[in-house]
Design a protein around this motif. Sequence first.
Motif, PDB file in Angstrom:
ATOM      1  N   VAL A  84     -95.449  36.509  64.768  1.00 37.20           N
ATOM      2  CA  VAL A  84     -96.380  36.395  63.645  1.00 37.20           C
ATOM      3  C   VAL A  84     -97.451  37.472  63.756  1.00 37.20           C
ATOM      4  CG1 VAL A  84     -98.131  34.928  62.544  1.00 37.20           C
ATOM      5  CG2 VAL A  84     -95.935  33.932  63.250  1.00 37.20           C
ATOM      6  N   TRP A  85     -98.034  37.646  64.939  1.00 40.42           N
ATOM      7  CA  TRP A  85     -99.097  38.640  65.119  1.00 40.42           C
ATOM      8  C   TRP A  85     -98.580  40.053  64.879  1.00 40.42           C
ATOM      9  CZ3 TRP A  85    -100.428  36.038  70.372  1.00 40.42           C
ATOM     10  CH2 TRP A  85    -101.062  34.805  70.131  1.00 40.42           C
ATOM     11  N   GLU A  86     -97.360  40.330  65.333  1.00 47.69           N
ATOM     12  CA  GLU A  86     -96.802  41.664  65.117  1.00 47.69           C
ATOM     13  C   GLU A  86     -96.589  41.913  63.630  1.00 47.69           C
ATOM     14  OE1 GLU A  86     -93.406  41.703  67.713  1.00 47.69           O
ATOM     15  OE2 GLU A  86     -94.654  42.118  69.485  1.00 47.69           O
ATOM     16  N   ARG A  87     -96.165  40.889  62.883  1.00 47.31           N
ATOM     17  CA  ARG A  87     -96.002  41.027  61.430  1.00 47.31           C
ATOM     18  C   ARG A  87     -97.372  41.231  60.777  1.00 47.31           C
ATOM     19  NH1 ARG A  87     -95.946  42.385  57.130  1.00 47.31           N
ATOM     20  NH2 ARG A  87     -94.961  41.504  55.306  1.00 47.31           N
ATOM     21  N   LEU A  88     -98.384  40.478  61.223  1.00 48.60           N
ATOM     22  CA  LEU A  88     -99.744  40.652  60.694  1.00 48.60           C
ATOM     23  C   LEU A  88    -100.232  42.082  60.909  1.00 48.60           C
ATOM     24  CD1 LEU A  88    -101.636  37.437  61.874  1.00 48.60           C
ATOM     25  CD2 LEU A  88    -101.003  38.039  59.529  1.00 48.60           C
ATOM     26  N   ALA A  89     -99.880  42.656  62.041  1.00 46.58           N
ATOM     27  CA  ALA A  89    -100.335  44.009  62.370  1.00 46.58           C
ATOM     28  C   ALA A  89     -99.810  45.035  61.371  1.00 46.58           C
ATOM     29  CB  ALA A  89     -99.914  44.377  63.791  1.00 46.58           C
ATOM     30  N   SER A  90     -98.726  44.706  60.672  1.00 46.35           N
ATOM     31  CA  SER A  90     -98.156  45.648  59.707  1.00 46.35           C
ATOM     32  C   SER A  90     -98.813  45.542  58.328  1.00 46.35           C
ATOM     33  CB  SER A  90     -96.644  45.442  59.588  1.00 46.35           C
ATOM     34  OG  SER A  90     -96.356  44.225  58.917  1.00 46.35           O
ATOM     35  N   LEU A  91     -99.675  44.540  58.120  1.00 43.84           N
ATOM     36  CA  LEU A  91    -100.367  44.403  56.836  1.00 43.84           C
ATOM     37  C   LEU A  91    -101.416  45.501  56.721  1.00 43.84           C
ATOM     38  CD1 LEU A  91    -100.991  40.552  56.607  1.00 43.84           C
ATOM     39  CD2 LEU A  91     -99.290  41.905  55.366  1.00 43.84           C
TER      40      LEU A  91
END
Length: 165
Positions: A84-91
């Motif tokens: 989840v955090w890695e996906r958030l980092a792509s926002l």
Amino acid sequence: MSSSIAYLLRTPSPIGRIELTSDGEAVTSLAIARGGVLPNDEHPETSTAVLDDAAAQLAEYFSGERRSFDIPVHLQGTPFRTAVWERLASLEYGSLTTYGELGLSLGHPGYGRAIGGAVGANPVPIIIGCHRVLSSSGKITGYSGGDGIPTKLWLLEHEGITLAA
């Protein structure tokens, strides 16, 4: 202060004091003061190059000169939370998603509550933009950093996004 925290730096910001921790190689946490209090207020500051760089990049973000961070972070959590955090980092700066969209993008539709828990447990808010996640109705349902929803609204407005709480 946890024995795993080797370095600690506090820096002012428009949303309150920010506390950064590091293992010497990367940022390991970022906390925004809640009611003027930070988690490790009783401990002395001991900075390191990565924390000095993080504080400088945060100052640039708050002044409007920076839209993304180039700071190494060490994320410690379950494989689910880390994903989840890695996906958030792509926002990107100024963009939004919902808990549902986040779940779908990770192959976990219907995991809204678990996604919300992972977003709320983000150890490095702002650097990893968890403030960019809204409910499926587009409402701001909460924020674990600083003073909660007012802090999230400030961050979104700073990025050019205006919403009602």
